[in-house]
Scaffold this motif. Structure first.
Motif, PDB file in Angstrom:
ATOM      1  N   TRP A 117      -8.425  -2.024  -2.769  1.00 32.86           N
ATOM      2  CA  TRP A 117      -7.461  -1.224  -2.006  1.00 32.86           C
ATOM      3  C   TRP A 117      -7.629  -1.461  -0.502  1.00 32.86           C
ATOM      4  O   TRP A 117      -7.893  -0.571   0.286  1.00 32.86           O
ATOM      5  CB  TRP A 117      -7.556   0.259  -2.382  1.00 32.86           C
ATOM      6  N   ARG A 128      -9.043   5.447   8.017  1.00 36.03           N
ATOM      7  CA  ARG A 128      -7.878   5.512   8.894  1.00 36.03           C
ATOM      8  C   ARG A 128      -7.982   6.647   9.904  1.00 36.03           C
ATOM      9  O   ARG A 128      -7.314   6.629  10.921  1.00 36.03           O
ATOM     10  CB  ARG A 128      -6.595   5.642   8.051  1.00 36.03           C
ATOM     11  N   GLN A 169       5.694  12.236  -4.678  1.00 36.67           N
ATOM     12  CA  GLN A 169       6.754  11.777  -3.757  1.00 36.67           C
ATOM     13  C   GLN A 169       8.151  12.047  -4.327  1.00 36.67           C
ATOM     14  O   GLN A 169       8.338  12.130  -5.531  1.00 36.67           O
ATOM     15  CB  GLN A 169       6.592  10.279  -3.463  1.00 36.67           C
ATOM     16  N   HIS A 193       4.331  -1.214  -6.537  1.00 37.88           N
ATOM     17  CA  HIS A 193       3.648   0.089  -6.562  1.00 37.88           C
ATOM     18  C   HIS A 193       4.402   1.035  -5.635  1.00 37.88           C
ATOM     19  O   HIS A 193       4.523   0.727  -4.449  1.00 37.88           O
ATOM     20  CB  HIS A 193       2.194  -0.123  -6.090  1.00 37.88           C
ATOM     21  N   PHE A 208      -7.901   2.912   3.840  1.00 44.95           N
ATOM     22  CA  PHE A 208      -7.315   4.232   4.168  1.00 44.95           C
ATOM     23  C   PHE A 208      -8.407   5.255   4.399  1.00 44.95           C
ATOM     24  O   PHE A 208      -8.196   6.244   5.110  1.00 44.95           O
ATOM     25  CB  PHE A 208      -6.343   4.670   3.056  1.00 44.95           C
ATOM     26  N   LYS A 236       7.084   2.470  -2.048  1.00 44.25           N
ATOM     27  CA  LYS A 236       7.152   3.806  -2.650  1.00 44.25           C
ATOM     28  C   LYS A 236       8.376   4.539  -2.132  1.00 44.25           C
ATOM     29  O   LYS A 236       8.976   4.162  -1.128  1.00 44.25           O
ATOM     30  CB  LYS A 236       5.909   4.619  -2.274  1.00 44.25           C
ATOM     31  N   GLN A 272      -7.195   2.831 -11.310  1.00 36.72           N
ATOM     32  CA  GLN A 272      -7.236   2.622  -9.865  1.00 36.72           C
ATOM     33  C   GLN A 272      -8.652   2.269  -9.371  1.00 36.72           C
ATOM     34  O   GLN A 272      -8.812   1.411  -8.495  1.00 36.72           O
ATOM     35  CB  GLN A 272      -6.743   3.861  -9.118  1.00 36.72           C
ATOM     36  N   GLU A 301      -6.892  -0.531  -7.749  1.00 35.32           N
ATOM     37  CA  GLU A 301      -7.045  -0.036  -6.375  1.00 35.32           C
ATOM     38  C   GLU A 301      -8.519   0.135  -5.999  1.00 35.32           C
ATOM     39  O   GLU A 301      -8.907   1.060  -5.315  1.00 35.32           O
ATOM     40  CB  GLU A 301      -6.335   1.310  -6.194  1.00 35.32           C
ATOM     41  N   GLU A 357       0.828  -1.221   0.000  1.00 34.91           N
ATOM     42  CA  GLU A 357       0.000   0.000   0.000  1.00 34.91           C
ATOM     43  C   GLU A 357       0.859   1.267   0.000  1.00 34.91           C
ATOM     44  O   GLU A 357       0.477   2.274  -0.591  1.00 34.91           O
ATOM     45  CB  GLU A 357      -0.927  -0.002   1.222  1.00 34.91           C
ATOM     46  N   TRP A 358       2.042   1.188   0.704  1.00 35.88           N
ATOM     47  CA  TRP A 358       2.920   2.381   0.681  1.00 35.88           C
ATOM     48  C   TRP A 358       4.388   2.038   0.812  1.00 35.88           C
ATOM     49  O   TRP A 358       5.248   2.858   0.568  1.00 35.88           O
ATOM     50  CB  TRP A 358       2.490   3.341   1.786  1.00 35.88           C
ATOM     51  N   GLU A 407       8.460   7.191  -0.480  1.00 35.37           N
ATOM     52  CA  GLU A 407       8.280   7.738   0.873  1.00 35.37           C
ATOM     53  C   GLU A 407       8.733   6.734   1.939  1.00 35.37           C
ATOM     54  O   GLU A 407       9.061   7.130   3.051  1.00 35.37           O
ATOM     55  CB  GLU A 407       6.822   8.114   1.139  1.00 35.37           C
ATOM     56  N   GLU A 464      -0.329   8.426 -11.713  1.00 33.78           N
ATOM     57  CA  GLU A 464      -1.068   9.698 -11.663  1.00 33.78           C
ATOM     58  C   GLU A 464      -0.373  10.842 -12.389  1.00 33.78           C
ATOM     59  O   GLU A 464      -0.160  11.933 -11.847  1.00 33.78           O
ATOM     60  CB  GLU A 464      -1.346  10.056 -10.191  1.00 33.78           C
TER      61      GLU A 464
HETATM   62  O1  G3I Z   1       2.436   3.642   9.450  1.00 33.93           O
HETATM   63  C1  G3I Z   1       3.255   4.818   9.478  1.00 33.93           C
HETATM   64  C2  G3I Z   1       3.458   5.266  10.916  1.00 33.93           C
HETATM   65  O2  G3I Z   1       4.221   4.271  11.598  1.00 33.93           O
HETATM   66  C3  G3I Z   1       4.216   6.582  10.907  1.00 33.93           C
HETATM   67  O3  G3I Z   1       4.336   7.039  12.229  1.00 33.93           O
HETATM   68  C4  G3I Z   1       3.409   7.588  10.080  1.00 33.93           C
HETATM   69  C5  G3I Z   1       4.077   8.950  10.028  1.00 33.93           C
HETATM   70  O4  G3I Z   1       5.042   8.947   9.002  1.00 33.93           O
HETATM   71  O5  G3I Z   1       3.320   7.100   8.724  1.00 33.93           O
HETATM   72  C6  G3I Z   1       2.572   5.905   8.690  1.00 33.93           C
HETATM   73  O6  G3I Z   1       2.564   5.499   7.355  1.00 33.93           O
HETATM   74  C7  G3I Z   1       1.590   6.114   6.554  1.00 33.93           C
HETATM   75  C8  G3I Z   1       0.967   5.003   5.710  1.00 33.93           C
HETATM   76  O7  G3I Z   1       0.030   5.535   4.770  1.00 33.93           O
HETATM   77  C9  G3I Z   1       0.260   3.963   6.585  1.00 33.93           C
HETATM   78  O8  G3I Z   1      -0.817   4.562   7.237  1.00 33.93           O
HETATM   79  C10 G3I Z   1       2.272   7.127   5.624  1.00 33.93           C
HETATM   80  O9  G3I Z   1       2.746   8.215   6.396  1.00 33.93           O
HETATM   81  C11 G3I Z   1       1.265   7.632   4.605  1.00 33.93           C
HETATM   82  O10 G3I Z   1       1.911   8.479   3.656  1.00 33.93           O
HETATM   83  C12 G3I Z   1       0.662   6.436   3.851  1.00 33.93           C
HETATM   84  O11 G3I Z   1      -0.350   6.933   2.995  1.00 33.93           O
HETATM   85  C13 G3I Z   1      -0.615   6.117   1.842  1.00 33.93           C
HETATM   86  C14 G3I Z   1      -0.757   7.055   0.647  1.00 33.93           C
HETATM   87  O12 G3I Z   1      -1.136   6.313  -0.528  1.00 33.93           O
HETATM   88  C15 G3I Z   1       0.571   7.765   0.357  1.00 33.93           C
HETATM   89  O13 G3I Z   1       1.544   6.789   0.085  1.00 33.93           O
HETATM   90  C16 G3I Z   1      -1.926   5.350   2.067  1.00 33.93           C
HETATM   91  O14 G3I Z   1      -1.720   4.358   3.067  1.00 33.93           O
HETATM   92  C17 G3I Z   1      -2.359   4.672   0.773  1.00 33.93           C
HETATM   93  O15 G3I Z   1      -3.659   4.087   0.930  1.00 33.93           O
HETATM   94  C18 G3I Z   1      -2.414   5.679  -0.369  1.00 33.93           C
HETATM   95  O16 G3I Z   1      -2.697   4.941  -1.524  1.00 33.93           O
HETATM   96  C19 G3I Z   1      -2.818   5.716  -2.731  1.00 33.93           C
HETATM   97  C20 G3I Z   1      -2.125   4.954  -3.859  1.00 33.93           C
HETATM   98  O17 G3I Z   1      -0.760   4.728  -3.519  1.00 33.93           O
HETATM   99  C21 G3I Z   1      -2.256   5.712  -5.172  1.00 33.93           C
HETATM  100  N1  G3I Z   1      -3.678   5.957  -5.472  1.00 33.93           N
HETATM  101  C22 G3I Z   1      -4.402   6.664  -4.414  1.00 33.93           C
HETATM  102  C23 G3I Z   1      -4.319   5.865  -3.108  1.00 33.93           C
HETATM  103  C24 G3I Z   1      -5.133   6.510  -2.016  1.00 33.93           C
HETATM  104  O18 G3I Z   1      -4.629   7.786  -1.734  1.00 33.93           O
END
Ligand code: G3I
Length: 322
Positions: A281, A292, A87, A80, A289, A47, A204, A234, A43-44, A49, A127
């Protein structure tokens, strides 16, 4: 209630879900995933990040764990996402301009090279199209290489690192916003004509359940015309949180299941060689998410207790119709 058939057995292609490495420590999650799922998308944690630390060091512990779990459970892995407008900007812009091209190429070589032979496909660029469909997004990648330039380069470098993976251009709202969908498909056509090794189309499918019936089918028909594998990459279908009123919740659920069935039907109607995978997703509503920040939406095929939601049957109905 008799246990439902495994969702992956009802799907005419691999059935994927988004996964976070922490879920691999949750027996409820892994038991449900082993029964219903045949492909995983990090999911992340695959990437920039996650992989790129602030000091520019690369970390692969979490994606390696997901890769190992997929292999141990005979699930495919989908990569992914390598290059995404949202990013890597701080990291990239901190690099001396003369070194940025090499840094871009090195990042792709190291990440796609590491999972060569493991991933079935990559979201090489995510995107790229502007939300209003008026051209492409400007970002730090396009500032360096030009708008089509960074996309073509990303696909060429990924192909060099992994000769076998299906290479996807992935985007969202392609069915919800027909103008954006049309711009996306024109981009695919232009890049293919320029020789970019795009070998898959990713939609997606974060659904707006209020879209008119037929828009999903129309986009999938236009996308199918390229003859390339298609990944519904997704899918989720939020109804909105806090729907206490029963009648309103039922009305949103009816809209949701109708649109999800439409997507499943359109996917199942593709020729088999164009059905790459159908990915949700998240596994359970509580994994989504969208919930969340504490929402109670039901956008996925299983509830927090692992029971099928109406979306499960909506998928089964759509897959069976083809
Ligand atoms: O789990 C960590 C936590 O331990 C940490 O303290 C915190 C602060 O950095 O981060 C947490 O991780 C987060 C992660 O989600 C899990 O919750 C990341 O910061 C956060 O950036 C991440 O967001 C993800 C987002 O994409 C950006 O990467 C979402 O889970 C994910 O569902 C979302 O998915 C995107 C697809 O990649 C592309 N299409 C859209 C879709 C929804 O936005």
């Amino acid at each position: 209630q008799a246990p439902s058939a495994p969702l992956k057995a009802l799907t005419p292609a691999p059935l994927g879900v988004a996964v976070m490495s922490g879920q691999l420590d949750d027996p409820a999650w892994t038991t449900l995933a082993r029964r219903h799922v045949s492909q995983l998308t990090p999911e992340w944690e695959m990437k920039m990040e996650y992989i790129l630390g602030d000091d520019g060091a690369f970390r692969f512990d979490a994606p390696d764990r997901i890769d190992a779990f997929a292999r141990a459970n005979a699930m495919r892995l989908h990569g992914h996402a390598l290059i995404w407008y949202s990013q890597g900007q701080d990291w990239f812009e901190a690099i001396k301009p003369a070194r940025r091209e090499q840094a871009f190429d090195d990042y792709i070589a190291r990440v796609a090279g590491r999972y060569r032979g493991q991933v079935a496909g990559w979201d090489v660029v995510n995107e790229a199209v502007a939300e209003d469909g008026d051209g492409l997004r400007d970002c730090h990648w396009s500032a360096q290489f030009g708008q089509d330039g960074y996309i073509a380069r990303a696909f060429e470098r990924t192909r060099a690192a992994d000769p076998d993976a299906v290479l996807f251009l992935n985007d969202y709202n392609l069915e919800n916003l027909p103008r954006k969908g049309a711009t996306f498909l024109r981009l695919v056509e232009r890049l293919l004509r320029a020789g970019a090794p795009i070998t898959g189309i990713g939609t997606q499918a974060h659904l707006d359940i209020d879209i008119p019936a037929g828009q999903i089918t129309a986009f999938m028909r236009d996308a199918a015309a390229f003859g390339l594998p298609i990944h519904v990459s997704e899918l989720d279908a939020p109804m909105g949180s806090g729907l206490i009123d029963r009648a309103r919740r039922d009305a949103r659920r009816r809209l949701q299941t109708a649109r999800v069935t439409e997507y499943a039907e359109a996917f199942a109607a593709l020729p088999e060689r164009q059905r790459y995978a159908f990915t949700l997703w998240g596994l359970r509503d509580t994994d989504s998410f969208v919930n969340r920040q504490g929402g109670d939406d039901s956008p996925l095929a299983f509830d927090g207790d692992g029971r099928p939601t109406p979306l499960f049957q909506a998928l089964a109905d759509g897959f069976a119709a083809a």
